[in-house]
Design a protein around this motif. Structure first.
Motif, PDB file in Angstrom:
ATOM      1  N   ASP A  32     -14.937 -27.430  63.887  1.00  0.00           N
ATOM      2  CA  ASP A  32     -14.572 -27.935  65.212  1.00  0.00           C
ATOM      3  C   ASP A  32     -13.794 -29.246  65.097  1.00  0.00           C
ATOM      4  OD1 ASP A  32     -15.601 -25.797  66.590  1.00  0.00           O
ATOM      5  OD2 ASP A  32     -17.581 -26.692  66.866  1.00  0.00           O
ATOM      6  N   HIS A  33     -14.185 -30.058  64.119  1.00  0.00           N
ATOM      7  CA  HIS A  33     -13.445 -31.305  63.912  1.00  0.00           C
ATOM      8  C   HIS A  33     -12.009 -31.006  63.489  1.00  0.00           C
ATOM      9  CE1 HIS A  33     -12.876 -35.536  63.190  1.00  0.00           C
ATOM     10  NE2 HIS A  33     -12.455 -35.280  61.953  1.00  0.00           N
ATOM     11  N   ALA A  34     -11.858 -30.072  62.579  1.00  0.00           N
ATOM     12  CA  ALA A  34     -10.505 -29.709  62.123  1.00  0.00           C
ATOM     13  C   ALA A  34      -9.670 -29.173  63.287  1.00  0.00           C
ATOM     14  CB  ALA A  34     -10.591 -28.663  61.003  1.00  0.00           C
ATOM     15  N   ILE A  35     -10.269 -28.298  64.095  1.00  0.00           N
ATOM     16  CA  ILE A  35      -9.532 -27.721  65.227  1.00  0.00           C
ATOM     17  C   ILE A  35      -9.062 -28.815  66.188  1.00  0.00           C
ATOM     18  CG2 ILE A  35      -9.733 -26.206  67.260  1.00  0.00           C
ATOM     19  CD1 ILE A  35     -11.848 -24.591  65.561  1.00  0.00           C
ATOM     20  N   ASP A  85      -4.287 -33.723  55.676  1.00  0.00           N
ATOM     21  CA  ASP A  85      -5.195 -34.711  56.250  1.00  0.00           C
ATOM     22  C   ASP A  85      -6.319 -34.040  57.035  1.00  0.00           C
ATOM     23  OD1 ASP A  85      -3.802 -36.817  55.126  1.00  0.00           O
ATOM     24  OD2 ASP A  85      -2.416 -36.937  56.827  1.00  0.00           O
ATOM     25  N   ILE A  86      -5.982 -32.952  57.685  1.00  0.00           N
ATOM     26  CA  ILE A  86      -7.024 -32.206  58.402  1.00  0.00           C
ATOM     27  C   ILE A  86      -8.023 -31.638  57.400  1.00  0.00           C
ATOM     28  CG2 ILE A  86      -7.469 -30.297  59.990  1.00  0.00           C
ATOM     29  CD1 ILE A  86      -4.642 -30.642  61.092  1.00  0.00           C
ATOM     30  N   HIS A  87      -7.482 -31.105  56.303  1.00  0.00           N
ATOM     31  CA  HIS A  87      -8.345 -30.583  55.225  1.00  0.00           C
ATOM     32  C   HIS A  87      -9.306 -31.673  54.740  1.00  0.00           C
ATOM     33  CE1 HIS A  87      -9.502 -28.741  51.353  1.00  0.00           C
ATOM     34  NE2 HIS A  87      -9.161 -29.893  50.795  1.00  0.00           N
ATOM     35  N   LEU A  88      -8.765 -32.838  54.464  1.00  0.00           N
ATOM     36  CA  LEU A  88      -9.612 -33.911  53.919  1.00  0.00           C
ATOM     37  C   LEU A  88     -10.636 -34.387  54.955  1.00  0.00           C
ATOM     38  CD1 LEU A  88      -6.868 -35.832  51.916  1.00  0.00           C
ATOM     39  CD2 LEU A  88      -8.738 -34.441  50.970  1.00  0.00           C
ATOM     40  N   GLN A 113     -14.691 -34.288  54.660  1.00  0.00           N
ATOM     41  CA  GLN A 113     -15.596 -35.416  54.897  1.00  0.00           C
ATOM     42  C   GLN A 113     -16.724 -35.021  55.846  1.00  0.00           C
ATOM     43  OE1 GLN A 113     -13.697 -39.245  55.314  1.00  0.00           O
ATOM     44  NE2 GLN A 113     -15.449 -40.053  56.492  1.00  0.00           N
ATOM     45  N   LYS A 114     -16.409 -34.225  56.852  1.00  0.00           N
ATOM     46  CA  LYS A 114     -17.450 -33.734  57.762  1.00  0.00           C
ATOM     47  C   LYS A 114     -18.486 -32.916  56.996  1.00  0.00           C
ATOM     48  CE  LYS A 114     -16.791 -35.204  61.905  1.00  0.00           C
ATOM     49  NZ  LYS A 114     -17.852 -35.965  62.569  1.00  0.00           N
ATOM     50  N   LEU A 115     -17.995 -32.094  56.051  1.00  0.00           N
ATOM     51  CA  LEU A 115     -18.928 -31.305  55.236  1.00  0.00           C
ATOM     52  C   LEU A 115     -19.848 -32.227  54.436  1.00  0.00           C
ATOM     53  CD1 LEU A 115     -16.627 -28.483  53.734  1.00  0.00           C
ATOM     54  CD2 LEU A 115     -18.375 -28.209  55.513  1.00  0.00           C
ATOM     55  N   VAL A 116     -19.256 -33.272  53.848  1.00  0.00           N
ATOM     56  CA  VAL A 116     -20.045 -34.197  53.025  1.00  0.00           C
ATOM     57  C   VAL A 116     -21.095 -34.904  53.875  1.00  0.00           C
ATOM     58  CG1 VAL A 116     -19.948 -36.294  51.627  1.00  0.00           C
ATOM     59  CG2 VAL A 116     -18.227 -34.498  51.304  1.00  0.00           C
ATOM     60  N   GLU A 117     -20.701 -35.283  55.077  1.00  0.00           N
ATOM     61  CA  GLU A 117     -21.670 -35.952  55.963  1.00  0.00           C
ATOM     62  C   GLU A 117     -22.863 -35.032  56.236  1.00  0.00           C
ATOM     63  OE1 GLU A 117     -18.097 -38.471  58.155  1.00  0.00           O
ATOM     64  OE2 GLU A 117     -19.359 -37.155  59.384  1.00  0.00           O
ATOM     65  N   GLY A 118     -22.576 -33.770  56.500  1.00  0.00           N
ATOM     66  CA  GLY A 118     -23.658 -32.825  56.755  1.00  0.00           C
ATOM     67  C   GLY A 118     -24.496 -32.558  55.516  1.00  0.00           C
ATOM     68  N   LEU A 119     -23.812 -32.431  54.388  1.00  0.00           N
ATOM     69  CA  LEU A 119     -24.533 -32.173  53.138  1.00  0.00           C
ATOM     70  C   LEU A 119     -25.397 -33.367  52.748  1.00  0.00           C
ATOM     71  CD1 LEU A 119     -21.590 -30.359  51.342  1.00  0.00           C
ATOM     72  CD2 LEU A 119     -23.867 -29.341  51.732  1.00  0.00           C
ATOM     73  N   SER A 120     -24.974 -34.565  53.150  1.00  0.00           N
ATOM     74  CA  SER A 120     -25.783 -35.767  52.889  1.00  0.00           C
ATOM     75  C   SER A 120     -27.040 -35.739  53.753  1.00  0.00           C
ATOM     76  CB  SER A 120     -24.961 -37.023  53.177  1.00  0.00           C
ATOM     77  OG  SER A 120     -23.820 -37.055  52.334  1.00  0.00           O
ATOM     78  N   GLN A 121     -26.843 -35.358  55.015  1.00  0.00           N
ATOM     79  CA  GLN A 121     -28.000 -35.186  55.921  1.00  0.00           C
ATOM     80  C   GLN A 121     -29.001 -34.203  55.337  1.00  0.00           C
ATOM     81  OE1 GLN A 121     -28.514 -35.468  59.772  1.00  0.00           O
ATOM     82  NE2 GLN A 121     -27.608 -37.497  59.472  1.00  0.00           N
ATOM     83  N   LEU A 147      -8.685 -25.512  53.223  1.00  0.00           N
ATOM     84  CA  LEU A 147      -9.163 -25.299  54.597  1.00  0.00           C
ATOM     85  C   LEU A 147      -8.449 -24.127  55.275  1.00  0.00           C
ATOM     86  CD1 LEU A 147     -10.930 -26.511  56.904  1.00  0.00           C
ATOM     87  CD2 LEU A 147      -8.901 -27.826  57.602  1.00  0.00           C
ATOM     88  N   GLY A 148      -7.287 -23.718  54.762  1.00  0.00           N
ATOM     89  CA  GLY A 148      -6.595 -22.612  55.414  1.00  0.00           C
ATOM     90  C   GLY A 148      -5.193 -22.416  54.890  1.00  0.00           C
ATOM     91  N   HIS A 149      -4.452 -21.582  55.587  1.00  0.00           N
ATOM     92  CA  HIS A 149      -3.112 -21.186  55.135  1.00  0.00           C
ATOM     93  C   HIS A 149      -2.312 -20.657  56.315  1.00  0.00           C
ATOM     94  CE1 HIS A 149      -4.672 -17.081  55.462  1.00  0.00           C
ATOM     95  NE2 HIS A 149      -5.754 -17.515  54.818  1.00  0.00           N
ATOM     96  N   MET A 150      -1.010 -20.540  56.116  1.00  0.00           N
ATOM     97  CA  MET A 150      -0.136 -19.923  57.110  1.00  0.00           C
ATOM     98  C   MET A 150      -0.514 -18.451  57.264  1.00  0.00           C
ATOM     99  SD  MET A 150       2.224 -22.163  58.119  1.00  0.00           S
ATOM    100  CE  MET A 150       3.274 -23.538  57.535  1.00  0.00           C
ATOM    101  N   LEU A 151      -0.294 -17.924  58.453  1.00  0.00           N
ATOM    102  CA  LEU A 151      -0.623 -16.530  58.762  1.00  0.00           C
ATOM    103  C   LEU A 151       0.555 -15.921  59.515  1.00  0.00           C
ATOM    104  CD1 LEU A 151      -2.940 -14.312  58.987  1.00  0.00           C
ATOM    105  CD2 LEU A 151      -3.485 -15.366  61.185  1.00  0.00           C
ATOM    106  N   GLY A 152       0.833 -14.660  59.229  1.00  0.00           N
ATOM    107  CA  GLY A 152       1.941 -13.999  59.922  1.00  0.00           C
ATOM    108  C   GLY A 152       1.926 -12.526  59.597  1.00  0.00           C
ATOM    109  N   MET A 153       3.041 -12.035  59.045  1.00  0.00           N
ATOM    110  CA  MET A 153       3.043 -10.647  58.588  1.00  0.00           C
ATOM    111  C   MET A 153       2.214 -10.538  57.325  1.00  0.00           C
ATOM    112  SD  MET A 153       6.670  -8.871  59.291  1.00  0.00           S
ATOM    113  CE  MET A 153       7.741 -10.283  59.120  1.00  0.00           C
ATOM    114  N   ASP A 154       2.222 -11.577  56.494  1.00  0.00           N
ATOM    115  CA  ASP A 154       1.358 -11.629  55.320  1.00  0.00           C
ATOM    116  C   ASP A 154       0.130 -12.464  55.669  1.00  0.00           C
ATOM    117  OD1 ASP A 154       3.531 -10.425  53.895  1.00  0.00           O
ATOM    118  OD2 ASP A 154       4.401 -12.434  53.740  1.00  0.00           O
ATOM    119  N   THR A 155      -1.015 -12.072  55.122  1.00  0.00           N
ATOM    120  CA  THR A 155      -2.230 -12.840  55.367  1.00  0.00           C
ATOM    121  C   THR A 155      -2.037 -14.273  54.893  1.00  0.00           C
ATOM    122  OG1 THR A 155      -3.443 -10.805  55.002  1.00  0.00           O
ATOM    123  CG2 THR A 155      -4.716 -12.849  55.035  1.00  0.00           C
ATOM    124  N   HIS A 156      -1.598 -14.441  53.659  1.00  0.00           N
ATOM    125  CA  HIS A 156      -1.113 -15.762  53.209  1.00  0.00           C
ATOM    126  C   HIS A 156       0.385 -15.707  53.439  1.00  0.00           C
ATOM    127  CE1 HIS A 156      -4.656 -16.029  50.134  1.00  0.00           C
ATOM    128  NE2 HIS A 156      -5.065 -16.121  51.373  1.00  0.00           N
TER     129      HIS A 156
END
Lengths: 467, 467
Positions: free
Chosen positions: B292-295, B306-309, B313-321, B346-355
């Motif tokens: 949700d943060h990335a979106i 930057d969105i990936h990073l 960081q959100k994952l790390v915060e949760g994993l620390s919890q 975190l992701g990739h372009m999408l279109g006629m090809d999955t990647h």
């Protein structure tokens, strides 16, 4: 990753037979397949291992190859170990030597060593036997390994190896027959799902979906692209976009390939509505009579080509009754006039490949040194199997009647086979479509055995399925 | 055979843009794909046309190629007409010139003429631009057409053409977005069928069958091999043999490719039983928060890297919890410690090809001349997309937590990231598996738009689907 395999003695035993039949004659190289790319390198089609590799070495993984040294008896599997990156992406697999042990092989080497291994043998004057490649990446590899141009690879395949592999694979063992029984029975379930869901308004692809679901739920896949069409006269159409209409027939040619890669190959033709029309029922019965006659001839010692020709004659007799053919049926078949209606062959070998071992060459699989394929005669050039039958063969019987308007127009303009074809009646059937009925058989010592569960095929049985 | 196409102006317009962007600079050669053989030459995988060929020339048939002459503006489609044998086996197709007319091209020639056509251009000193081949048969063709060795083909692909094609294909038009909406919605239906049928005792392949059925019944196919597994920590496993057990989670990563070859790419992770365990629910929420943060960050001008990073960081915060990580989250991500749990991008372009356009090269699709991919850093080397977003991009957001025992053992032995990873707690999660949640987005002028129907993703929504 779970590898599905027979006992390791099965593979070791098969290799021993090959070595024994081959004598001391250099190296045998068997190439496993690579992943095949769809729309970019890492997006793969479902992996399909080479069938001869599966037969002798069993390992259903991409990127391995094997060498049998017929002089020393040695066997080596060439493959690469996984890196940590591979483990993250594709999970843990056994090591190459663990996998080799599962099929009774003790020597393993990194994949790229095979080039040097083969070059060394060639330099030492030893013969290197390879099978014909049907995938371009394997052709590229063989060119490098054999040190020849891409164009010359075809001249360097080993006829001796082709013949030895066919001689062994063509006789199905009880273990293989058990797999074929399973695969055909799954194919029967697929057919039943399609026939029961066939009705006006359904799209072809919705029926393909049913077939896929039954196959996959039995841990199987489709061994070949489904033919599910109201235009059964087109022998290998894969267009599923039609909306089915009352009055049409649906031709469904599908087969499961099970987890051990043995396959079934079944065809039924059923009415889209509840019942066949009178015209449809009449020609359906002609095809069924031809099929039953062919089945009654199946036994060791009979040439399949003769069964094909006998089945063709039955078709001509029925087509004459329907008014579309005339004259003496035997003469019509001898002249080739039946090919207006039946343009292909009565059947083919079946095994791990739907057209079993077709990659090794039809002249060797379906014919012999003394019985050659008629490659210039329309109809017979599409007869994949001609040779004398032996106990242990597994094959299909699949007669059909296909009304192809383009063929009518061309031959009528040439006045071709005018002594045997009644064009005026035939033209009233222009939009008839096609009918095929197909089952799979094991040749036994005394006759034949229908593989798999029984799939209804009489007019009455088919209509009852639609009830 | 029915060809599915956009209006011919669409293709002509795309080619005009390409020509305009390209200037007068020789020939552009776009290669269609051939059939791919499974176990012998004539047994084919489902045909998949090359995506760039589809984009500019639309024709979804095997064995054609096209040339655009950027100096004259001329366009030629090379292909062979059907013989009567072809008609018997595969049915009537439009002629090559009829097909060409459907996509606005007036010149056609026999396929083999292309070799001479290109050789003549090369001899005349003109530049011939080709895209990198990802299928071996196309590599063989390009070697012959360009008159270079197989090894040298890679050096002869045109970076200029790659960049021009990407610049055009990366911005999805409304026509394309409409296709993507449809494909993602079908993918949603596939996900719902899988989740609703997930329960203890079910086999993985039975769920794959459900996904296939929904796809095919919508005239679609699977755009990439399904990932349907209780071992979600293995990023790209295609082993469906597991029997699902209560207490496990099922990770399902599937996508439909529709008849126009646009695709969806969705992942959900659901409990095999009715509810998540406490541990599962805790980490699921961590992944969802990261997603949700990335979106919330998606909009033009923001670097995807930057969105990936930020998501990491959100994952790390949760994993620390959860007690598995410690220390400053930003420092942990900068050091790369999160890659114990999130090894990919975190992701990739999408279109006629999955990647999308991965065949043209990630450095060009996902990165730029100024923002290069970090190819030596674990984690970032698997980030397929890094560049600044623009309106019209379509992409995936797919964070995850993957507990890989082999990676724990290796890094713990090296005492790697000991300042950030709490190995004693992590080891109590060894058999946890993996969680991924993935949706598809269009970048709009002001933010992003979720493609396709809404697919439930909160803990509560997922458990309600299992009700």
């Amino acid at each position: 990753m779970s590898l599905q395999l027979f006992e390791k003695q099965v593979y070791a035993g098969r290799r021993d037979v090959l070595k024994q039949n081959f004598g001391h004659d250099g190296l045998i190289v068997l190439l496993g397949n690579e992943e095949s790319s769809m729309s970019y390198k890492d997006n793969h089609y479902p992996f399909r291992q080479d069938s001869s590799f599966l037969y002798y070495f069993g390992l259903d993984v991409a990127g391995i190859a094997a060498v049998i040294d017929t002089d020393t008896g040695g066997e080596v599997i060439f493959g690469n170990e996984l890196s940590m990156d591979d483990i993250v992406w594709t999970g843990i697999l056994p090591t190459v030597s663990e996998m080799a042990a599962l099929v009774g092989v003790t020597q393993t080497r990194p994949y790229n060593d095979i080039t040097h291994y083969i070059h060394k043998a060639i330099t030492a004057g030893r013969t290197v036997h390879v099978l014909p490649p049907y995938r371009p990446e394997n052709k590229i590899k063989l060119a490098a390994w054999l040190n020849v141009s891409l164009q010359d690879v075809a001249d360097h395949v080993s006829i001796k190896l082709i013949k030895a592999v066919i001689a062994q694979r063509v006789i199905k063992t009880p273990l293989e027959v058990a797999e074929l029984e399973k695969a055909v029975s799954t194919s029967v379930d697929m057919q039943l799902a399609v026939i029961k869901n066939t009705r006006p308004g359904v799209k072809g692809y919705e029926l393909v979906a049913k077939a896929h679901e039954v196959a996959m739920a039995a841990d199987s896949r489709l061994g070949y692209p489904a033919i599910i069409t109201p235009h059964g006269q087109t022998l290998h159409t894969h267009d599923y976009s039609h909306t089915l209409q009352n009055g049409q027939m649906l031709l469904c040619d599908i087969g499961a390939e099970n987890a051990m890669h043995y396959g079934g190959d079944l065809t039924r033709t059923a009415p889209v509505g509840k019942t066949f029309t009178t015209k449809q029922a009449e020609l359906y019965q002609v095809v069924l009579d031809s099929m039953d006659h062919a089945i009654s001839m199946l036994k060791p010692g009979v040439r399949y080509k003769d069964i094909h020709l006998a089945a063709c004659q039955k078709l001509v007799e029925g087509l004459s009754q329907a008014g579309m053919m005339k004259g003496d049926p035997a003469e019509a078949v001898a002249a080739g006039a039946h090919t207006m209606f039946f343009q292909c062959g009565l059947g083919h070998m079946l095994g791990m490949d739907t057209h079993d071992m077709e990659d090794l060459g039809e002249p060797y699989v379906g014919y012999t040194d003394t019985l050659k394929k008629e490659t210039n005669i329309f109809g017979l050039k599409s007869l994949r199997l001609g040779r004398e039958l032996e106990a242990g063969y597994v094959l299909t019987i699949e007669p059909g009647i296909y009304i192809i308007p383009e063929l009518i127009d061309r031959w009528q303009a040439e006045n071709k086979y005018a002594d045997f074809i009644n064009y005026s009646v035939l033209n009233t059937y222009r939009d008839f479509g096609g009918i095929r009925i197909e089952d799979n058989f094991l040749i036994t010592d005394t006759g034949s055995h229908l593989l798999g569960k029984y799939l209804p095929k009489s007019l009455k049985e088919i209509e009852e399925l639609k009830g």
